[in-house]
Motif scaffolding. Structure first.
Motif, mmCIF file in Angstrom:
data_model
loop_
_atom_site.group_PDB
_atom_site.id
_atom_site.type_symbol
_atom_site.label_atom_id
_atom_site.label_comp_id
_atom_site.label_asym_id
_atom_site.label_seq_id
_atom_site.Cartn_x
_atom_site.Cartn_y
_atom_site.Cartn_z
ATOM 1 N N UNK A 182 0.842 -1.208 0.000
ATOM 2 C CA UNK A 182 0.000 0.000 0.000
ATOM 3 C C UNK A 182 0.877 1.260 0.000
ATOM 4 N N UNK A 183 1.939 1.252 0.781
ATOM 5 C CA UNK A 183 2.826 2.429 0.803
ATOM 6 C C UNK A 183 3.554 2.605 -0.531
ATOM 7 N N UNK A 184 3.862 1.492 -1.186
ATOM 8 C CA UNK A 184 4.509 1.616 -2.503
ATOM 9 C C UNK A 184 3.520 2.246 -3.498
ATOM 10 N N UNK A 185 2.253 1.893 -3.359
ATOM 11 C CA UNK A 185 1.225 2.557 -4.190
ATOM 12 C C UNK A 185 1.199 4.072 -3.886
ATOM 13 N N UNK A 186 1.297 4.401 -2.608
ATOM 14 C CA UNK A 186 1.325 5.834 -2.240
ATOM 15 C C UNK A 186 2.523 6.529 -2.889
ATOM 16 N N UNK A 187 3.653 5.835 -2.954
ATOM 17 C CA UNK A 187 4.842 6.443 -3.570
ATOM 18 C C UNK A 187 4.595 6.660 -5.067
ATOM 19 N N UNK A 188 3.898 5.704 -5.697
ATOM 20 C CA UNK A 188 3.527 5.901 -7.113
ATOM 21 C C UNK A 188 2.672 7.160 -7.268
ATOM 22 N N UNK A 189 1.730 7.324 -6.345
ATOM 23 C CA UNK A 189 0.876 8.518 -6.400
ATOM 24 C C UNK A 189 1.731 9.776 -6.208
ATOM 25 N N UNK A 190 2.723 9.687 -5.339
ATOM 26 C CA UNK A 190 3.614 10.844 -5.142
ATOM 27 C C UNK A 190 4.336 11.193 -6.442
ATOM 28 N N UNK A 191 4.815 10.164 -7.141
ATOM 29 C CA UNK A 191 5.484 10.430 -8.426
ATOM 30 C C UNK A 191 4.518 11.074 -9.409
ATOM 31 N N UNK A 192 3.292 10.573 -9.422
ATOM 32 C CA UNK A 192 2.309 11.075 -10.399
ATOM 33 C C UNK A 192 1.834 12.492 -10.076
#
Ligand code: PSV
Ligand code: MN
Ligand code: MN
Length: 387
Positions: free
Chosen positions: A119-129
């Motif tokens: 879930x946190x890795x998904x959050x990091x993807x959102x941060x990149x986006x």
């Protein structure tokens, strides 16, 4: 009334608003639905834009994942920019799914820990986006009964999970670890205090910093001391501002104890937190259960501004002089003089000079925006919190 430097700092003040403040929220007893609340993250941003347009104080919006998941984050970023906003902190959420009943990053089961890490890795993807640079982690992890789990092993598992997440952050991204002394866990929480958060941050590396939520301490805690200490150590990453009478009440910042907010802002000022280049994020983490949401946010950012302005009025030379002479009463008087100064007219003058309304709450009422959203939006969502 203000020095040139104080005016500069006040003009540059930026307070991040949370997307979840605009949705319906409540307590475990009742969620009172309000007319016109946003139906999706796009509408939450539109509401946040009102706060910024009327106060000049709130240029960024924090998101909570998965509450604010969208198909196309590039589109959400465009939307934010068209409204004069940017996306701020990305808040993770490992507290609403059944698998997390006994914890997330500190859970005994490696599969549950992995789900929480993913879930946190998904959050990091959102941060990149979205261009967000802060990943805020608050964990509901903890236990309700002595002996329920091994507190020591939980710390080790937590450290390992956090390290896995931290490694995946880009060089310009930070991990912001929030602490809370109780709730929903009632016997112990795995990150209960600033010391525990700080210890994990130091172990992780330079880009791990502490989030201080003003509602997350035992009654009577000297919060401004914690501010001083974390700024000294270079690890105060962010505030979650709100106010409380009893527990984590999430009421409007500055409503319960404006003097505490003033004392906090004084320590922020002393520790360089208002200086250009400071990376302290001043965020609100509030729910407006019974009051109107957009005016509630406007009131909140103005409260932060007012107590910042009063703190900037402290005569630092006179204070240092009295302190140096051991003049107990004199030093206290200098401090209280600033606190008792009413800055509201001076701030309204400054707003007018900047092309902003003198009275943002009245301007919002007169704008017709509330009537428009009440007409246009049917079936607004819950904030995802407090049900
Ligand atoms: C937990 O009480 C908390 O303060 C965390 O910051 C969460 O992300 C937030 O509330 C949700 O409102
Ligand atoms: Mn918080
Ligand atoms: Mn909280």
């Amino acid at each position: 009334m203000f020095s040139t430097q104080a005016i500069e700092r006040l003009d540059q003040q930026a307070i991040e608003v949370p997307s979840w403040a605009y949705g319906n929220s409540g307590t475990r007893f009742k969620v009172f639905a309000q007319a016109g609340v946003p139906r999706d993250p796009y509408e939450k941003l539109a509401d946040a834009a009102q706060v910024h347009a009327l106060t000049g104080l709130a240029p960024s919006v924090a998101l909570h994942i998965p509450w604010d998941e969208v198909d196309d984050f590039a589109r959400l970023v465009d939307h934010a920019e068209s409204l004069g906003l940017r996306i701020g902190t990305i808040n993770s959420n490992t507290f609403q799914d059944d698998i997390y009943k006994l914890g997330s990053l500190a859970h005994a089961d490696a599969d549950v820990r992995q789900a929480a890490i993913d879930h946190h890795l998904r959050c990091i993807e959102v941060m990149h986006a979205t261009g967000s640079t802060d990943l805020k982690i608050w964990l509901a992890d903890g236990t309700n009964y002595p002996g329920q789990d091994d507190m020591r092993a939980r710390q080790d598992r937590l450290a390992e999970s956090l390290a896995t997440i931290y490694e995946r952050l880009a060089d310009d991204q930070r991990l912001v670890l929030e602490y809370k002394f109780f709730e929903p866990a009632f016997y112990h929480t795995d990150v209960p205090d600033w010391g525990t958060s700080y210890t994990h941050c130091v172990e992780l590396g330079e880009r791990a910093v502490v989030c201080l939520d003003t509602g997350h301490h035992a009654p009577g805690t000297n919060i401004e001391f914690i501010v001083t200490q974390l700024l000294r150590l270079g690890r105060l990453g962010a505030f979650d501002f709100n106010s409380r009478f009893y527990a984590d009440d999430d009421l409007m910042v500055g409503a319960a104890d404006p003097f505490q907010l003033f004392r906090i802002m004084h320590e922020v000022n002393r520790g360089g937190g208002f200086e250009a280049g400071s990376d302290v994020v001043f965020m609100l983490d509030q729910c407006h259960n019974i009051e109107a949401k957009i005016p509630g946010q406007i009131r909140s950012v103005l409260n932060v501004q007012e107590m910042t302005a009063r703190a900037l009025l402290i005569d630092q030379d006179a204070l240092a002089d009295a302190q140096g002479r051991g003049d107990v009463l004199g030093a206290n008087e200098v401090f209280m003089d600033a606190f008792y100064t009413d800055v509201r007219t001076a701030l309204a003058d400054r707003r007018e000079a900047r092309g902003l309304p003198r009275d943002p709450i009245a301007a919002y009422a007169a704008s017709g925006y509330q009537a428009e959203i009440e007409r246009a939006r049917v079936g607004g969502t819950q904030a995802g919190w407090g049900a």
